[in-house]
Design a protein around this motif. Structure first.
Motif, PDB file in Angstrom:
ATOM      1  N   MET A 246       0.844  -1.191   0.000  1.00  0.00           N
ATOM      2  CA  MET A 246       0.000   0.000   0.000  1.00  0.00           C
ATOM      3  C   MET A 246       0.881   1.243   0.000  1.00  0.00           C
ATOM      4  O   MET A 246       2.052   1.204   0.364  1.00  0.00           O
ATOM      5  CB  MET A 246      -0.904   0.018   1.236  1.00  0.00           C
ATOM      6  N   ARG A 247       0.291   2.377  -0.392  1.00  0.00           N
ATOM      7  CA  ARG A 247       1.017   3.647  -0.370  1.00  0.00           C
ATOM      8  C   ARG A 247       0.900   4.294   1.013  1.00  0.00           C
ATOM      9  O   ARG A 247      -0.159   4.244   1.637  1.00  0.00           O
ATOM     10  CB  ARG A 247       0.442   4.598  -1.419  1.00  0.00           C
ATOM     11  N   ALA A 248       2.006   4.885   1.456  1.00  0.00           N
ATOM     12  CA  ALA A 248       2.012   5.566   2.748  1.00  0.00           C
ATOM     13  C   ALA A 248       2.965   6.749   2.694  1.00  0.00           C
ATOM     14  O   ALA A 248       4.038   6.666   2.082  1.00  0.00           O
ATOM     15  CB  ALA A 248       2.424   4.608   3.864  1.00  0.00           C
ATOM     16  N   LEU A 249       2.573   7.840   3.324  1.00  0.00           N
ATOM     17  CA  LEU A 249       3.410   9.028   3.402  1.00  0.00           C
ATOM     18  C   LEU A 249       4.169   8.964   4.722  1.00  0.00           C
ATOM     19  O   LEU A 249       3.584   9.106   5.795  1.00  0.00           O
ATOM     20  CB  LEU A 249       2.545  10.283   3.342  1.00  0.00           C
ATOM     21  N   ARG A 250       5.490   8.764   4.637  1.00  0.00           N
ATOM     22  CA  ARG A 250       6.280   8.469   5.832  1.00  0.00           C
ATOM     23  C   ARG A 250       7.376   9.516   6.047  1.00  0.00           C
ATOM     24  O   ARG A 250       7.996  10.019   5.102  1.00  0.00           O
ATOM     25  CB  ARG A 250       6.926   7.081   5.744  1.00  0.00           C
ATOM     26  N   LEU A 251       7.597   9.817   7.327  1.00  0.00           N
ATOM     27  CA  LEU A 251       8.654  10.731   7.734  1.00  0.00           C
ATOM     28  C   LEU A 251       9.906   9.920   8.037  1.00  0.00           C
ATOM     29  O   LEU A 251       9.879   8.968   8.819  1.00  0.00           O
ATOM     30  CB  LEU A 251       8.218  11.496   8.988  1.00  0.00           C
TER      31      LEU A 251
ATOM     32  N   VAL B   5       5.841   6.167  -0.129  1.00  0.00           N
ATOM     33  CA  VAL B   5       6.508   4.884  -0.379  1.00  0.00           C
ATOM     34  C   VAL B   5       5.479   3.751  -0.387  1.00  0.00           C
ATOM     35  O   VAL B   5       4.339   3.910   0.057  1.00  0.00           O
ATOM     36  CB  VAL B   5       7.586   4.596   0.697  1.00  0.00           C
ATOM     37  N   GLU B   6       5.905   2.610  -0.881  1.00  0.00           N
ATOM     38  CA  GLU B   6       5.100   1.391  -0.828  1.00  0.00           C
ATOM     39  C   GLU B   6       5.553   0.567   0.371  1.00  0.00           C
ATOM     40  O   GLU B   6       6.744   0.288   0.531  1.00  0.00           O
ATOM     41  CB  GLU B   6       5.274   0.578  -2.107  1.00  0.00           C
ATOM     42  N   ILE B   7       4.591   0.194   1.223  1.00  0.00           N
ATOM     43  CA  ILE B   7       4.891  -0.655   2.371  1.00  0.00           C
ATOM     44  C   ILE B   7       3.827  -1.752   2.438  1.00  0.00           C
ATOM     45  O   ILE B   7       2.758  -1.621   1.825  1.00  0.00           O
ATOM     46  CB  ILE B   7       4.928   0.144   3.699  1.00  0.00           C
ATOM     47  N   PRO B   8       4.071  -2.828   3.180  1.00  0.00           N
ATOM     48  CA  PRO B   8       3.070  -3.899   3.269  1.00  0.00           C
ATOM     49  C   PRO B   8       1.793  -3.422   3.954  1.00  0.00           C
ATOM     50  O   PRO B   8       1.825  -2.579   4.850  1.00  0.00           O
ATOM     51  CB  PRO B   8       3.776  -4.968   4.117  1.00  0.00           C
ATOM     52  N   GLU B   9       0.676  -3.967   3.539  1.00  0.00           N
ATOM     53  CA  GLU B   9      -0.593  -3.695   4.201  1.00  0.00           C
ATOM     54  C   GLU B   9      -0.552  -4.262   5.622  1.00  0.00           C
ATOM     55  O   GLU B   9      -0.047  -5.353   5.836  1.00  0.00           O
ATOM     56  CB  GLU B   9      -1.726  -4.342   3.402  1.00  0.00           C
ATOM     57  N   PRO B  10      -1.052  -3.526   6.614  1.00  0.00           N
ATOM     58  CA  PRO B  10      -0.988  -4.022   7.999  1.00  0.00           C
ATOM     59  C   PRO B  10      -1.757  -5.327   8.181  1.00  0.00           C
ATOM     60  O   PRO B  10      -2.782  -5.555   7.533  1.00  0.00           O
ATOM     61  CB  PRO B  10      -1.650  -2.897   8.803  1.00  0.00           C
ATOM     62  N   GLN B  11      -1.255  -6.158   9.077  1.00  0.00           N
ATOM     63  CA  GLN B  11      -1.935  -7.392   9.459  1.00  0.00           C
ATOM     64  C   GLN B  11      -2.506  -7.198  10.861  1.00  0.00           C
ATOM     65  O   GLN B  11      -1.868  -6.596  11.718  1.00  0.00           O
ATOM     66  CB  GLN B  11      -0.955  -8.569   9.446  1.00  0.00           C
ATOM     67  N   ILE B  12      -3.701  -7.696  11.097  1.00  0.00           N
ATOM     68  CA  ILE B  12      -4.349  -7.489  12.389  1.00  0.00           C
ATOM     69  C   ILE B  12      -4.466  -8.794  13.170  1.00  0.00           C
ATOM     70  O   ILE B  12      -4.451  -9.881  12.598  1.00  0.00           O
ATOM     71  CB  ILE B  12      -5.745  -6.853  12.232  1.00  0.00           C
ATOM     72  N   THR B  13      -4.600  -8.653  14.488  1.00  0.00           N
ATOM     73  CA  THR B  13      -4.839  -9.798  15.366  1.00  0.00           C
ATOM     74  C   THR B  13      -6.346  -9.975  15.560  1.00  0.00           C
ATOM     75  O   THR B  13      -7.153  -9.196  15.035  1.00  0.00           O
ATOM     76  CB  THR B  13      -4.180  -9.581  16.740  1.00  0.00           C
ATOM     77  N   GLU B  14      -6.733 -10.932  16.361  1.00  0.00           N
ATOM     78  CA  GLU B  14      -8.149 -11.222  16.594  1.00  0.00           C
ATOM     79  C   GLU B  14      -8.855 -10.139  17.388  1.00  0.00           C
ATOM     80  O   GLU B  14     -10.084 -10.125  17.469  1.00  0.00           O
ATOM     81  CB  GLU B  14      -8.290 -12.571  17.307  1.00  0.00           C
TER      82      GLU B  14
END
Length: 345
Positions: free
Chosen positions: A1-6, A15-24
């Motif tokens: 995914m696209r993200a604006l990072r400092l 930049v392109e970074i992985p999509e977040p993974q969530i817990t239960e």
């Protein structure tokens, strides 16, 4: 995914970074709108503690989105719900958190400040935010862009609640930015007559055009103008909504007996400390207050103001962008062009 990072002072990248993974116990939110704050601009210009090339941070703490995934143990929230986020997450254990002041927790976490924020296509909502009520389902009729702007409005409301405004009082806001306009709207809603002071004539003229109920002044004779504007009595309420130590120092002189002053926001370290004439405070029986961030309850209350058309935050949103236009948004915000800048996804 696209993200604006400092990545450090002056170093912000899409930049392109992985999509977040969530817990239960967590939620995955697809960002719908995220607004640029003065804090984002300061972090971009000056850097931020703990952020560097090896430890970048996704900015953005004023946002709304659509739930696209929920953990199996998440209560109430469902896929497809549109929500807004109060971004300050307290520890939940300390006395401040127990009292409801999660935003004043000494070990608080906040999206876009010390954990990844919403200038990205997706945001992971941790379990603490889910169970403590930081997420609010959007009321009918509130757009994602409006919902994103509720966060700064709620911060202004925090300061407003400390000023005990009464109908007919004379109130001045110093600073005609987004926060200043939030204060002006709240003061007007409470029945005060509102004066806005700023050094930029152009910005004042624009604010007057969208909020005709305000009076405006720019120039070097503010004390004399305030005396005339208040009929010689002085201000009942003053809000300093800009990082100007000279404005803070001047306020006690301009106040009526029993006046209330709110120092909203903080000053850069190089502008501290500020000298205050305490005789003015003493003989006028003034109340000096400060405020920072907002509580979850204040966030929800201001969302109600927007949903019930008591406050029109749409007027604050002057520019909308895609993430690809981030540098244009940040540059215009840094040069105080427009009022509120919002990314739409």
């Amino acid at each position: 995914m696209r993200a604006l990072r400092l990545f450090g002072a002056g170093d912000i990248r899409l930049v392109e970074i992985p999509e977040p993974q969530i817990t239960e116990e967590e939620i995955l939110l697809k960002t719908d709108a995220a607004a640029v704050c003065g804090t984002d601009i300061r972090m971009w210009k000056n850097g931020h503690k703990g952020v560097d090339a090896e430890h970048p941070l996704t900015l953005g703490h004023e946002f709304s989105g659509t739930i696209v995934e929920t953990g199996t143990k998440v209560p109430f929230y469902k896929k497809g719900m549109k929500v807004a986020m109060q971004p300050n997450i307290g520890c939940g254990i300390c006395d401040r958190c127990v009292s409801g002041a999660f935003h004043l927790c000494e070990s608080y976490k906040a999206f876009g400040i010390n954990m990844d924020g919403a200038f990205a296509e997706y945001v992971r909502i941790p379990a603490e935010a889910v169970i403590r009520g930081n997420l609010m389902v959007l009321p009918e009729g509130v757009t994602p862009q409006e919902a994103a702007v509720v966060e700064p409005l709620s911060c202004a409301y925090n300061g407003f609640t400390k000023c005990h405004v009464k109908p007919g009082e004379k109130a001045m806001v110093v600073g005609a930015g987004a926060i200043g306009m939030c204060h002006a709207m709240l003061l007007h809603m409470a029945g005060a007559r509102v004066l806005v002071n700023d050094i930029q004539e152009e910005r004042l003229a624009y604010c007057k055009s969208i909020f005709p109920f305000i009076d405006t002044y720019t120039g070097g004779e503010l004390p004399e103008y305030v005396r005339n504007w208040t009929g010689g009595r002085g201000l009942d309420v003053a809000v300093v909504a800009c990082p100007a130590p000279q404005a803070q120092a001047m306020m006690p002189e301009l106040m009526n007996i029993g006046g209330r002053i709110n120092f909203f926001g903080g000053l850069p370290a190089e502008k501290e400390p500020v000298s205050i004439d305490t005789n003015q405070v003493h003989y006028k029986e003034l109340y000096l207050t400060g405020s920072t961030r907002s509580s979850i309850a204040q966030f929800r209350k201001t969302m109600e103001f927007v949903a019930e058309n008591l406050l029109n935050v749409k007027l604050l949103i002057t520019d909308c962008y895609s993430l690809e236009e981030a540098m244009t948004a940040f540059d215009k915000a840094a040069r105080a062009q427009g009022i509120k800048h919002v990314f739409r996804f």
